[in-house]
Motif scaffolding. Structure first.
Motif, PDB file in Angstrom:
ATOM      1  N   ALA A  57       0.817  -1.215   0.000  1.00  0.00           N
ATOM      2  CA  ALA A  57       0.000   0.000   0.000  1.00  0.00           C
ATOM      3  C   ALA A  57       0.853   1.268   0.000  1.00  0.00           C
ATOM      4  O   ALA A  57       0.390   2.321  -0.451  1.00  0.00           O
ATOM      5  N   ALA A  58       2.087   1.190   0.475  1.00  0.00           N
ATOM      6  CA  ALA A  58       2.947   2.371   0.566  1.00  0.00           C
ATOM      7  C   ALA A  58       3.516   2.778  -0.792  1.00  0.00           C
ATOM      8  O   ALA A  58       3.992   3.902  -0.949  1.00  0.00           O
ATOM      9  N   HIS A  59       3.492   1.891  -1.774  1.00  0.00           N
ATOM     10  CA  HIS A  59       4.004   2.174  -3.125  1.00  0.00           C
ATOM     11  C   HIS A  59       5.439   2.717  -3.080  1.00  0.00           C
ATOM     12  O   HIS A  59       5.737   3.753  -3.672  1.00  0.00           O
ATOM     13  N   CYS A  60       6.310   2.017  -2.365  1.00  0.00           N
ATOM     14  CA  CYS A  60       7.673   2.504  -2.188  1.00  0.00           C
ATOM     15  C   CYS A  60       8.718   1.506  -2.678  1.00  0.00           C
ATOM     16  O   CYS A  60       9.879   1.587  -2.299  1.00  0.00           O
ATOM     17  N   THR A  61       8.328   0.578  -3.507  1.00  0.00           N
ATOM     18  CA  THR A  61       9.248  -0.496  -3.889  1.00  0.00           C
ATOM     19  C   THR A  61      10.184  -0.136  -5.034  1.00  0.00           C
ATOM     20  O   THR A  61      11.097  -0.895  -5.328  1.00  0.00           O
ATOM     21  N   ASP A  62       9.994   1.008  -5.668  1.00  0.00           N
ATOM     22  CA  ASP A  62      10.825   1.353  -6.822  1.00  0.00           C
ATOM     23  C   ASP A  62      12.258   1.732  -6.444  1.00  0.00           C
ATOM     24  O   ASP A  62      13.165   1.555  -7.242  1.00  0.00           O
ATOM     25  N   GLU A  63      12.451   2.257  -5.249  1.00  0.00           N
ATOM     26  CA  GLU A  63      13.785   2.648  -4.808  1.00  0.00           C
ATOM     27  C   GLU A  63      14.124   1.927  -3.510  1.00  0.00           C
ATOM     28  O   GLU A  63      13.316   1.875  -2.593  1.00  0.00           O
ATOM     29  N   GLN A  64      15.338   1.423  -3.445  1.00  0.00           N
ATOM     30  CA  GLN A  64      15.773   0.677  -2.274  1.00  0.00           C
ATOM     31  C   GLN A  64      15.764   1.551  -1.018  1.00  0.00           C
ATOM     32  O   GLN A  64      15.321   1.114   0.048  1.00  0.00           O
ATOM     33  N   SER A  65      16.217   2.796  -1.132  1.00  0.00           N
ATOM     34  CA  SER A  65      16.264   3.674   0.037  1.00  0.00           C
ATOM     35  C   SER A  65      14.857   4.015   0.542  1.00  0.00           C
ATOM     36  O   SER A  65      14.627   4.076   1.750  1.00  0.00           O
ATOM     37  N   ALA A  66      13.913   4.216  -0.359  1.00  0.00           N
ATOM     38  CA  ALA A  66      12.538   4.516   0.039  1.00  0.00           C
ATOM     39  C   ALA A  66      11.893   3.296   0.709  1.00  0.00           C
ATOM     40  O   ALA A  66      11.164   3.435   1.698  1.00  0.00           O
ATOM     41  N   PHE A  67      12.172   2.115   0.173  1.00  0.00           N
ATOM     42  CA  PHE A  67      11.639   0.884   0.749  1.00  0.00           C
ATOM     43  C   PHE A  67      12.208   0.673   2.155  1.00  0.00           C
ATOM     44  O   PHE A  67      11.478   0.353   3.092  1.00  0.00           O
ATOM     45  N   LYS A 101      13.322  -9.157   9.168  1.00  0.00           N
ATOM     46  CA  LYS A 101      13.712 -10.020   8.051  1.00  0.00           C
ATOM     47  C   LYS A 101      13.746  -9.217   6.751  1.00  0.00           C
ATOM     48  O   LYS A 101      14.709  -9.309   5.968  1.00  0.00           O
ATOM     49  N   LEU A 102      12.715  -8.421   6.514  1.00  0.00           N
ATOM     50  CA  LEU A 102      12.658  -7.611   5.298  1.00  0.00           C
ATOM     51  C   LEU A 102      13.734  -6.528   5.280  1.00  0.00           C
ATOM     52  O   LEU A 102      14.283  -6.207   4.221  1.00  0.00           O
ATOM     53  N   ALA A 103      14.049  -5.970   6.440  1.00  0.00           N
ATOM     54  CA  ALA A 103      15.108  -4.956   6.507  1.00  0.00           C
ATOM     55  C   ALA A 103      16.448  -5.566   6.105  1.00  0.00           C
ATOM     56  O   ALA A 103      17.219  -4.947   5.355  1.00  0.00           O
ATOM     57  N   LYS A 104      16.739  -6.774   6.572  1.00  0.00           N
ATOM     58  CA  LYS A 104      17.981  -7.456   6.193  1.00  0.00           C
ATOM     59  C   LYS A 104      18.000  -7.776   4.704  1.00  0.00           C
ATOM     60  O   LYS A 104      19.015  -7.604   4.034  1.00  0.00           O
ATOM     61  N   MET A 105      16.874  -8.252   4.192  1.00  0.00           N
ATOM     62  CA  MET A 105      16.792  -8.564   2.761  1.00  0.00           C
ATOM     63  C   MET A 105      16.986  -7.305   1.924  1.00  0.00           C
ATOM     64  O   MET A 105      17.671  -7.333   0.899  1.00  0.00           O
ATOM     65  N   THR A 106      16.408  -6.200   2.368  1.00  0.00           N
ATOM     66  CA  THR A 106      16.513  -4.944   1.635  1.00  0.00           C
ATOM     67  C   THR A 106      17.946  -4.424   1.657  1.00  0.00           C
ATOM     68  O   THR A 106      18.469  -3.993   0.631  1.00  0.00           O
ATOM     69  N   LYS A 107      18.568  -4.467   2.819  1.00  0.00           N
ATOM     70  CA  LYS A 107      19.931  -3.972   2.932  1.00  0.00           C
ATOM     71  C   LYS A 107      20.891  -4.775   2.048  1.00  0.00           C
ATOM     72  O   LYS A 107      21.743  -4.214   1.376  1.00  0.00           O
ATOM     73  N   ALA A 108      20.724  -6.098   2.036  1.00  0.00           N
ATOM     74  CA  ALA A 108      21.590  -6.966   1.235  1.00  0.00           C
ATOM     75  C   ALA A 108      21.121  -7.065  -0.216  1.00  0.00           C
ATOM     76  O   ALA A 108      21.864  -7.561  -1.067  1.00  0.00           O
ATOM     77  N   ASN A 109      19.909  -6.635  -0.491  1.00  0.00           N
ATOM     78  CA  ASN A 109      19.297  -6.748  -1.822  1.00  0.00           C
ATOM     79  C   ASN A 109      19.331  -8.190  -2.317  1.00  0.00           C
ATOM     80  O   ASN A 109      19.737  -8.471  -3.439  1.00  0.00           O
TER      81      ASN A 109
END
Length: 119
Positions: A57-67, A101-109
């Motif tokens: 719902a946040a529509h923030c997946t286009d940029e890693q930093s925003a996500f 879990k998602l924060a770790k996945m996002t940081k490591a991409n």
């Protein structure tokens, strides 16, 4: 923030969130059918559904930093509201676990390519 050889793929992240959302719905239904002994499984699946729904719902997946910023914002919340869960404290704990879990996945991409139901 991530490995330069692997670019952030917002479409892949959205696909992963959609698949995990659907899997969590199926897991809730299965836990509900199993009854009392599966209440923890139900709350865990409900927490995953809540996290996926909030991030979709946040529509923030286009940029890693925003996500990453959206995940950090959700982690900072004191309370996560949901109906139909069995134990509020357990649900809160599972939501925070999913967000970590998602924060770790996002940081490591990494990890967003794994779209199978069972992970």
């Amino acid at each position: 923030m991530n490995d330069p050889s692997k670019a952030w793929d917002g479409e892949q992240v959205r696909k992963w969130l959609d698949r995990r959302f659907e899997a969590s719905r199926l897991d809730q239904a299965a836990a509900d059918r199993r009854g009392y002994e599966a209440q923890d499984d139900y709350d865990k699946a409900a927490a995953e559904e809540w996290v996926c729904r909030a991030l979709i719902a946040a529509h923030c997946t286009d940029e890693q930093s925003a996500f990453a910023a959206q995940i950090k914002k959700l982690v900072g919340q004191e309370d996560y509201r949901a109906t139909g869960i069995y134990d509020d404290a357990r649900f809160q704990r599972h939501v925070r676990g999913q967000l970590r879990k998602l924060a770790k996945m996002t940081k490591a991409n990494e990890g967003f390519e794994k779209t199978l139901r069972y992970q």
